[in-house]
Design a protein around this motif. Structure first.
Motif, mmCIF file in Angstrom:
data_model
loop_
_atom_site.group_PDB
_atom_site.id
_atom_site.type_symbol
_atom_site.label_atom_id
_atom_site.label_comp_id
_atom_site.label_asym_id
_atom_site.label_seq_id
_atom_site.Cartn_x
_atom_site.Cartn_y
_atom_site.Cartn_z
ATOM 1 N N ASP A 76 0.959 -1.286 0.042
ATOM 2 C CA ASP A 76 0.116 0.035 -0.128
ATOM 3 C C ASP A 76 0.901 1.310 0.082
ATOM 4 N N ILE A 77 1.921 1.121 0.862
ATOM 5 C CA ILE A 77 2.787 2.460 0.831
ATOM 6 C C ILE A 77 3.428 2.826 -0.478
ATOM 7 N N ARG A 78 4.023 1.591 -1.128
ATOM 8 C CA ARG A 78 4.676 1.775 -2.314
ATOM 9 C C ARG A 78 3.768 2.130 -3.631
ATOM 10 N N ARG A 79 2.444 1.644 -3.563
ATOM 11 C CA ARG A 79 1.531 1.989 -4.331
ATOM 12 C C ARG A 79 1.274 3.536 -4.505
ATOM 13 N N GLN A 80 1.118 4.141 -3.231
ATOM 14 C CA GLN A 80 0.891 5.504 -3.040
ATOM 15 C C GLN A 80 2.083 6.333 -3.160
ATOM 16 N N PHE A 81 3.227 5.882 -3.164
ATOM 17 C CA PHE A 81 4.536 6.581 -3.383
ATOM 18 C C PHE A 81 4.646 6.807 -4.832
ATOM 19 N N PHE A 82 4.405 5.748 -5.699
ATOM 20 C CA PHE A 82 4.458 5.680 -6.952
ATOM 21 C C PHE A 82 3.566 6.620 -7.829
ATOM 22 N N LYS A 83 2.364 6.495 -6.974
ATOM 23 C CA LYS A 83 1.266 7.369 -7.484
ATOM 24 C C LYS A 83 1.472 8.981 -7.353
ATOM 25 N N HIS A 85 4.848 9.950 -7.125
ATOM 26 C CA HIS A 85 6.146 10.265 -7.899
ATOM 27 C C HIS A 85 6.079 9.265 -9.124
ATOM 28 N N PRO A 86 5.441 9.454 -10.105
ATOM 29 C CA PRO A 86 5.300 8.400 -11.155
ATOM 30 C C PRO A 86 6.412 8.511 -11.944
ATOM 31 N N PHE A 87 7.307 9.327 -11.974
ATOM 32 C CA PHE A 87 8.613 9.490 -12.891
ATOM 33 C C PHE A 87 9.891 8.334 -12.064
ATOM 34 N N GLU A 88 9.658 8.361 -10.965
ATOM 35 C CA GLU A 88 10.560 7.327 -10.153
ATOM 36 C C GLU A 88 10.526 5.902 -10.795
ATOM 37 N N ALA A 89 9.692 5.478 -11.203
ATOM 38 C CA ALA A 89 9.672 4.241 -11.827
ATOM 39 C C ALA A 89 10.277 4.045 -13.086
ATOM 40 N N PHE A 90 10.868 5.313 -13.689
ATOM 41 C CA PHE A 90 11.710 5.055 -14.927
ATOM 42 C C PHE A 90 13.189 5.332 -14.392
ATOM 43 N N SER A 124 13.566 4.419 -3.929
ATOM 44 C CA SER A 124 12.161 4.412 -3.590
ATOM 45 C C SER A 124 11.884 3.478 -2.784
ATOM 46 N N ASP A 125 12.604 2.169 -2.691
ATOM 47 C CA ASP A 125 12.356 1.312 -1.650
ATOM 48 C C ASP A 125 12.979 1.666 -0.241
ATOM 49 N N ASP A 126 14.077 2.403 -0.146
ATOM 50 C CA ASP A 126 14.533 2.955 1.060
ATOM 51 C C ASP A 126 13.413 3.850 1.818
ATOM 52 N N ALA A 127 12.663 4.625 0.907
ATOM 53 C CA ALA A 127 11.666 5.499 1.476
ATOM 54 C C ALA A 127 10.441 4.619 1.945
ATOM 55 N N SER A 149 8.602 10.447 5.634
ATOM 56 C CA SER A 149 9.553 9.767 4.787
ATOM 57 C C SER A 149 9.450 10.506 3.332
ATOM 58 N N VAL A 150 8.278 10.962 2.874
ATOM 59 C CA VAL A 150 8.431 11.546 1.347
ATOM 60 C C VAL A 150 9.337 12.905 1.503
ATOM 61 N N ALA A 151 8.980 13.731 2.468
ATOM 62 C CA ALA A 151 9.751 15.014 2.738
ATOM 63 C C ALA A 151 11.201 14.647 2.702
ATOM 64 N N GLN A 152 11.697 13.885 3.266
ATOM 65 C CA GLN A 152 13.148 13.542 3.485
ATOM 66 C C GLN A 152 13.643 12.939 2.320
ATOM 67 N N TYR A 153 12.918 12.206 1.737
ATOM 68 C CA TYR A 153 13.339 11.560 0.441
ATOM 69 C C TYR A 153 13.567 12.705 -0.802
ATOM 70 N N ARG A 154 12.467 13.648 -0.835
ATOM 71 C CA ARG A 154 12.556 14.808 -1.896
ATOM 72 C C ARG A 154 13.815 15.718 -1.380
ATOM 73 N N ALA A 155 14.019 15.703 -0.202
ATOM 74 C CA ALA A 155 15.024 16.886 0.199
ATOM 75 C C ALA A 155 16.433 16.144 -0.333
ATOM 76 N N LEU A 156 16.718 14.893 0.104
ATOM 77 C CA LEU A 156 18.043 14.159 -0.335
ATOM 78 C C LEU A 156 18.015 14.072 -1.955
ATOM 79 N N ARG A 157 16.987 13.846 -2.700
ATOM 80 C CA ARG A 157 17.040 13.881 -4.145
ATOM 81 C C ARG A 157 17.359 14.890 -4.711
ATOM 82 N N SER A 158 16.905 15.965 -4.035
ATOM 83 C CA SER A 158 17.182 17.524 -4.482
ATOM 84 C C SER A 158 18.540 17.759 -4.312
#
Length: 263
Positions: A76-83, A85-90, A124-127, A149-158
């Motif tokens: 469920d978490i992974r499904r919501q994450f890629f919804k 952040h769709p471009f993370e799947a590429f 994405s799996d770490d998030a 988790s998403v906020a910290q992930y976006r900060a690290l990716r940026s």
């Protein structure tokens, strides 16, 4: 003695002893009577008792042969994450497995409080794992854990994107050259494929002409504007000119004397 089932041997011996067919009691007879074997073969149905004869008060629901659904909260978490952040799947990832299972990361459970503890370039799996860890070990609700988790992930990716961009600019300033990226390579291949479409019509016409090897190939505009509604034919007939539609057969063959070998 008649052949009997093994569990009924002591019964047959008892009948034979009452009929004085066996004079001496076997040594095992009393031991078998104290501990009798099963009175029926294994595959025979057991005797029904009065309790079994009574109809059951309620019907038991038959068990389904379909497997039970397998559910994980990470899905469920992974499904919501890629919804979100769709471009993370590429993002390219490796699917090659090593010869042994990777050891679990030492930072987990209560010790894992920041996503940065697993590295500055998280996947994405770490998030997803970090969100589940906050929910299970730090008492946060699932929505709060996902937001953190998403906020910290976006900060690290940026941060990783900015540092990579400046590193490339510094390398180019110092004289480094980089080859075409995967995107540029794919675009060049696409341009080459599109250029072949412009020649497709010419190649098709050439293929049609090759199939018409023994047929006349006439242009589409041949004969246009040449029909005189029979007036030219009548004029030649009045002048006494005989029409000849196959001159190659009516005219004499011209022989080139230079082509004849001398004897």
């Amino acid at each position: 003695m008649v052949r009997r089932v093994a569990s009924q041997v002591h019964q047959q011996v008892s009948r034979l002893m009452r009929a004085n067919y066996i004079q001496k009691e076997p040594a095992w007879f009393n031991a078998v009577l104290d501990n009798p074997p099963l009175n029926l073969p294994p595959k025979s149905p057991p005797p029904r008792t009065a309790y079994d004869v009574k109809p059951p008060k309620s019907k038991l629901k038959a068990h389904s042969t379909r497997p039970l659904p397998i559910y994980y909260l990470e899905d469920d978490i992974r499904r919501q994450f890629f919804k979100d952040h769709p471009f993370e799947a590429f993002r390219p990832t490796t699917l090659v497995e090593s010869d042994k299972i990777e050891n679990a990361h030492p930072v987990t459970g209560d010790k894992w409080t920041r996503l940065r503890q697993r590295g500055r370039n998280p996947t994405s799996d770490d998030a997803v794992k970090f969100c589940l860890n906050l929910y299970q070990h730090h008492g946060l609700s699932l929505s709060d854990a996902y937001t953190t988790s998403v906020a910290q992930y976006r900060a690290l990716r940026s941060e990783h994107h900015i540092s990579t961009t400046f590193a490339v600019q510094e390398a180019q300033f110092l004289g480094s050259t980089f080859g075409p990226s995967e995107i540029e390579t794919s675009l060049n291949l696409q341009k080459k494929a599109l250029q072949t479409w412009s020649r497709k019509e010419e190649l098709d016409e050439g293929a049609i002409a090759a199939r018409k090897r023994w047929k006349a190939i006439v242009e589409k505009s041949h004969g246009r504007g040449q029909w005189s509604k029979g007036e030219e034919y009548v004029r030649l007939w009045q002048e006494g000119v005989r029409p000849n539609y196959m001159p190659a057969l009516t005219e004499p063959v011209k022989v080139d004397s230079a082509a004849i070998p001398s004897r």
